[in-house]
Scaffold this active site. Structure first.
Site, PDB file in Angstrom:
ATOM      1  N   ASP A  12       0.825  -1.208   0.000  1.00 20.71           N
ATOM      2  CA  ASP A  12       0.000   0.000   0.000  1.00 20.71           C
ATOM      3  C   ASP A  12       0.863   1.264   0.000  1.00 20.71           C
ATOM      4  O   ASP A  12       1.969   1.270   0.551  1.00 20.71           O
ATOM      5  CB  ASP A  12      -0.926  -0.016   1.224  1.00 20.71           C
ATOM      6  N   ASN A  60     -11.063  -2.669  -5.209  1.00 23.67           N
ATOM      7  CA  ASN A  60     -10.331  -1.689  -6.026  1.00 23.67           C
ATOM      8  C   ASN A  60     -11.045  -1.331  -7.335  1.00 23.67           C
ATOM      9  O   ASN A  60     -10.705  -0.343  -7.984  1.00 23.67           O
ATOM     10  CB  ASN A  60      -8.901  -2.178  -6.325  1.00 23.67           C
TER      11      ASN A  60
HETATM   12  C1  IPE Z   1      -5.191  -2.764  -0.194  1.00 26.03           C
HETATM   13  O1  IPE Z   1      -4.954  -1.421  -0.332  1.00 26.03           O
HETATM   14  C2  IPE Z   1      -5.232  -3.408  -1.557  1.00 26.03           C
HETATM   15  C3  IPE Z   1      -3.947  -3.569  -2.228  1.00 26.03           C
HETATM   16  C4  IPE Z   1      -2.785  -3.214  -1.754  1.00 26.03           C
HETATM   17  C5  IPE Z   1      -4.007  -4.203  -3.523  1.00 26.03           C
HETATM   18  P1  IPE Z   1      -6.136  -0.361  -0.439  1.00 26.03           P
HETATM   19  O2  IPE Z   1      -5.489   0.964  -0.630  1.00 26.03           O
HETATM   20  O3  IPE Z   1      -7.100  -0.780  -1.482  1.00 26.03           O
HETATM   21  O4  IPE Z   1      -6.854  -0.467   0.970  1.00 26.03           O
HETATM   22  P2  IPE Z   1      -7.681   0.627   1.763  1.00 26.03           P
HETATM   23  O5  IPE Z   1      -8.691   1.201   0.793  1.00 26.03           O
HETATM   24  O6  IPE Z   1      -6.726   1.655   2.234  1.00 26.03           O
HETATM   25  O7  IPE Z   1      -8.304  -0.112   2.903  1.00 26.03           O
HETATM   26  C1  IPE Z   2      -1.601   0.228  -3.431  1.00 27.17           C
HETATM   27  O1  IPE Z   2      -1.401   1.598  -3.460  1.00 27.17           O
HETATM   28  C2  IPE Z   2      -1.789  -0.346  -4.797  1.00 27.17           C
HETATM   29  C3  IPE Z   2      -3.155  -0.788  -5.087  1.00 27.17           C
HETATM   30  C4  IPE Z   2      -4.155  -0.801  -4.255  1.00 27.17           C
HETATM   31  C5  IPE Z   2      -3.392  -1.265  -6.431  1.00 27.17           C
HETATM   32  P1  IPE Z   2      -2.614   2.603  -3.417  1.00 27.17           P
HETATM   33  O2  IPE Z   2      -3.060   2.884  -4.811  1.00 27.17           O
HETATM   34  O3  IPE Z   2      -3.688   2.118  -2.520  1.00 27.17           O
HETATM   35  O4  IPE Z   2      -1.919   3.890  -2.816  1.00 27.17           O
HETATM   36  P2  IPE Z   2      -2.499   4.832  -1.692  1.00 27.17           P
HETATM   37  O5  IPE Z   2      -2.887   3.959  -0.529  1.00 27.17           O
HETATM   38  O6  IPE Z   2      -3.662   5.538  -2.263  1.00 27.17           O
HETATM   39  O7  IPE Z   2      -1.366   5.743  -1.347  1.00 27.17           O
HETATM   40 MG    MG Z   3      -4.129   2.369  -0.555  1.00 24.72          MG
END
Ligand code: IPE
Ligand code: IPE
Ligand code: MG
Length: 224
Positions: A12, A60
């Site tokens: 993340d 997502n």
């Molecule tokens: C978890 O991250 C999913 C992945 C890393 C693929 P998210 O960014 O989607 O999770 P939340 O929304 O912060 O809970």
């Molecule tokens: C994790 O990074 C990757 C995926 C969930 C695909 P994020 O896209 O959630 O990045 P933040 O959490 O918004 O910084």
């Molecule tokens: Mg995230």
């Protein structure tokens, strides 16, 4: 015998990493994909047998269409680009999650990547794609025929992770202290590590520190 931990990572922080640099979120995803390569190679080098990475959750899909499209394109690019890395390093590629709603072309690419690395037995790297633990459990229940004789061991054979050991170490980068629907069943006795580092900046030395701490843990499993 394999004494190394099964490591699962919630990668993340790509978007915030990019934002901090006044860049598009997609740039963060690109850097994040590059970091997968470094971390994977390092895990192979230190003898880790299982590395499971959360790449795309069932939730997502609620992101802007352009970001979702970018992530799917990036996955396609990653698989094409890194196939040789997997083969050369004797790493088996596998996935968990329901990939049946991905574009056919991408499904085929995932399938051939699995086939071409099926013989690799140095390590297994699992990518969680359109993965949600609740979705996985519901899909498992739908496959169950003999509900009367179900037990934990049998039920686990209906999960996407049927061929994998439970998670020993769960790592989440990006500063949030939550699980976000990742591997709820399989983390029941995992040691959990949180890092404030955004995923593109997560280093192998930070990982090594976590593994050192993991090895010092006394895992009681509810016993003494
Ligand atoms: C978890 O991250 C999913 C992945 C890393 C693929 P998210 O960014 O989607 O999770 P939340 O929304 O912060 O809970
Ligand atoms: C994790 O990074 C990757 C995926 C969930 C695909 P994020 O896209 O959630 O990045 P933040 O959490 O918004 O910084
Ligand atoms: Mg995230």
């Amino acid at each position: 015998v394999n004494n190394t931990p099964h490591i699962a990572i919630i990668m993340d922080g790509n978007g915030r990493w990019a934002k901090n640099k006044q860049k598009q979120r997609t740039f963060g995803h690109q850097k994040g994909a590059q970091n997968v390569r470094f971390v994977l190679k390092h895990c192979r080098k230190i003898g880790i047998k299982y590395l499971t990475l959360y790449a795309f959750s069932t939730e997502n899909w609620t992101r802007p269409k352009l970001e979702v499209e970018f992530l799917l394109k990036l996955l396609e690019k990653y698989l094409k680009q890194e196939l040789n890395l997997y083969i050369q390093n004797n790493i088996k590629f596998d996935t968990i999650g329901d990939i049946s709603i991905f574009p056919k072309k991408l499904q085929n690419l995932i399938k051939t990547t699995k086939e071409k690395t099926y013989h690799c037995d140095g390590m297994t790297q699992v990518l969680a794609l359109n993965y949600g633990a609740k979705d996985e459990i519901i899909r498992a229940i739908k496959k169950l025929k003999d509900k009367q004789n179900i037990n934990e061991k049998i039920f686990a054979k209906f999960l996407d992770t049927k061929d994998l050991p439970d998670i020993d170490m769960l790592i989440r980068t990006g500063g949030e202290h939550r699980v976000s629907n990742f591997l709820l069943w399989q983390i029941s006795y995992a040691e959990i590590f949180f890092s404030d580092t955004m995923w593109p900046d997560f280093t192998t030395s930070e990982l090594d520190d976590m593994i050192t701490k993991f090895k010092e843990k006394h895992r009681r499993y509810g016993g003494d």
